[in-house]
Design a protein around this motif. Sequence first.
Motif, PDB file in Angstrom:
ATOM      1  N   ARG A  71       0.833  -1.212   0.000  1.00 48.82           N
ATOM      2  CA  ARG A  71       0.000   0.000   0.000  1.00 48.82           C
ATOM      3  C   ARG A  71       0.864   1.257   0.000  1.00 48.82           C
ATOM      4  NH1 ARG A  71      -4.500   0.265   4.550  1.00 48.82           N
ATOM      5  NH2 ARG A  71      -5.229  -1.493   3.272  1.00 48.82           N
TER       6      ARG A  71
ATOM      7  N   TYR B 268       2.189   1.975  -3.452  1.00 48.46           N
ATOM      8  CA  TYR B 268       1.164   2.613  -4.269  1.00 48.46           C
ATOM      9  C   TYR B 268       1.047   4.095  -3.890  1.00 48.46           C
ATOM     10  CZ  TYR B 268      -0.583  -2.219  -5.086  1.00 48.46           C
ATOM     11  OH  TYR B 268      -0.716  -3.538  -5.406  1.00 48.46           O
TER      12      TYR B 268
ATOM     13  N   LEU C 189      -1.276   6.600  -5.600  1.00 46.50           N
ATOM     14  CA  LEU C 189      -2.304   5.628  -5.954  1.00 46.50           C
ATOM     15  C   LEU C 189      -2.899   4.984  -4.708  1.00 46.50           C
ATOM     16  CD1 LEU C 189      -0.358   3.813  -8.830  1.00 46.50           C
ATOM     17  CD2 LEU C 189      -1.974   5.706  -9.054  1.00 46.50           C
ATOM     18  N   LYS C 190      -4.153   4.584  -4.829  1.00 51.64           N
ATOM     19  CA  LYS C 190      -4.831   3.873  -3.740  1.00 51.64           C
ATOM     20  C   LYS C 190      -5.832   2.902  -4.346  1.00 51.64           C
ATOM     21  CE  LYS C 190      -7.931   5.996  -1.157  1.00 51.64           C
ATOM     22  NZ  LYS C 190      -8.525   6.868  -0.115  1.00 51.64           N
ATOM     23  N   VAL C 191      -5.849   1.684  -3.833  1.00 53.77           N
ATOM     24  CA  VAL C 191      -6.803   0.684  -4.311  1.00 53.77           C
ATOM     25  C   VAL C 191      -8.216   1.148  -3.971  1.00 53.77           C
ATOM     26  CG1 VAL C 191      -7.602  -1.690  -4.005  1.00 53.77           C
ATOM     27  CG2 VAL C 191      -5.159  -1.206  -4.122  1.00 53.77           C
ATOM     28  N   THR C 192      -9.105   1.104  -4.937  1.00 53.34           N
ATOM     29  CA  THR C 192     -10.459   1.613  -4.705  1.00 53.34           C
ATOM     30  C   THR C 192     -11.207   0.803  -3.661  1.00 53.34           C
ATOM     31  OG1 THR C 192     -11.251   0.316  -6.587  1.00 53.34           O
ATOM     32  CG2 THR C 192     -10.659   2.609  -6.999  1.00 53.34           C
ATOM     33  N   LYS C 193     -10.870  -0.477  -3.537  1.00 54.89           N
ATOM     34  CA  LYS C 193     -11.537  -1.340  -2.562  1.00 54.89           C
ATOM     35  C   LYS C 193     -10.620  -1.626  -1.378  1.00 54.89           C
ATOM     36  CE  LYS C 193     -14.276  -3.763  -6.086  1.00 54.89           C
ATOM     37  NZ  LYS C 193     -14.608  -5.094  -6.667  1.00 54.89           N
ATOM     38  N   TYR C 194      -9.784  -0.641  -0.996  1.00 56.73           N
ATOM     39  CA  TYR C 194      -8.743  -0.918  -0.008  1.00 56.73           C
ATOM     40  C   TYR C 194      -9.282  -1.299   1.372  1.00 56.73           C
ATOM     41  CZ  TYR C 194      -9.260   3.649   2.289  1.00 56.73           C
ATOM     42  OH  TYR C 194      -9.741   4.728   3.003  1.00 56.73           O
TER      43      TYR C 194
ATOM     44  N   ASP D 169      -4.552  -4.945  -0.613  1.00 56.96           N
ATOM     45  CA  ASP D 169      -3.824  -4.231  -1.660  1.00 56.96           C
ATOM     46  C   ASP D 169      -2.866  -5.135  -2.427  1.00 56.96           C
ATOM     47  OD1 ASP D 169      -4.447  -2.584   0.773  1.00 56.96           O
ATOM     48  OD2 ASP D 169      -3.904  -0.935  -0.571  1.00 56.96           O
TER      49      ASP D 169
ATOM     50  N   PHE E 284      -4.120  -6.172  -8.466  1.00 57.84           N
ATOM     51  CA  PHE E 284      -3.706  -4.830  -8.076  1.00 57.84           C
ATOM     52  C   PHE E 284      -2.204  -4.639  -8.277  1.00 57.84           C
ATOM     53  CE2 PHE E 284      -7.366  -4.930  -4.770  1.00 57.84           C
ATOM     54  CZ  PHE E 284      -8.287  -4.760  -5.788  1.00 57.84           C
TER      55      PHE E 284
ATOM     56  N   ASN F  62      -1.651  -4.165 -11.863  1.00 60.60           N
ATOM     57  CA  ASN F  62      -2.098  -2.826 -12.254  1.00 60.60           C
ATOM     58  C   ASN F  62      -1.057  -1.773 -11.880  1.00 60.60           C
ATOM     59  OD1 ASN F  62      -4.064  -1.145 -13.462  1.00 60.60           O
ATOM     60  ND2 ASN F  62      -4.814  -0.523 -11.449  1.00 60.60           N
TER      61      ASN F  62
END
Length: 214
Positions: free
Chosen positions: A114, A117, A122-127, A132, A137, A140
């Motif tokens: 994390r 990122y 960046l941040k995972v939308t479903k974090y 992560d 991910f 990506n």
Amino acid sequence: MNDLDFYLVCRFYIYKSFYLLFLKPIRDSSIKSLSDEFVVRSCNGSGDKFKMERYADFLAEILKKAEDKDFLDKLEIEYTKLLIGPHKLIAPPWQSVYDGKDETLFTDCTLNVRAKYAKCGLKVTKYLSEADDHLAFELNFMLYLAGVINENAGRRYEAINDSVEFLDDNLLSWVNRFAELLGSCDGIYLKQAAFYLKEFLQNDRKFLNSILRA
């Protein structure tokens, strides 16, 4: 476009294809992207660096069969069974499972990913609900870095360094084991995709390191 720029573009589209394969089951929405001529040309035209010709043939065969709805349903069933559940997964798609001894999610490994990122904004939308360090991910993130390498000359070598570091510390630390476990499963496409992914990541690391040594 010189040879180096060509290969850098190719790896972007190859990463994109793997990201789409492992993000969710192949459906109508992803078939168009996976069939993109740039994906096909990137796999077939960069064989001396990434050796993806057999992967291109595999992908083309899957996508041709995916014109049949029943086949698409089989792909979704396979993805759900092997990468979602509800039963215990033979090959969980999270790095933290392989990083520790008790197969725990949301560990220090997850937080470290994390942070990498976040360094890039960046941040995972479903974090809050999905770790992560899920394979999709992490792919990506490599796709994002590949875009920076292609589009920002001033940050090219920094992004290449970040990519090599992420391959060494993250993806290549567990994807071989992930692919090995998936290889023991029956299925139409995921174990084959994991095998080709493992091969590509290893070749990509060699390629990026050759740039840094030049």
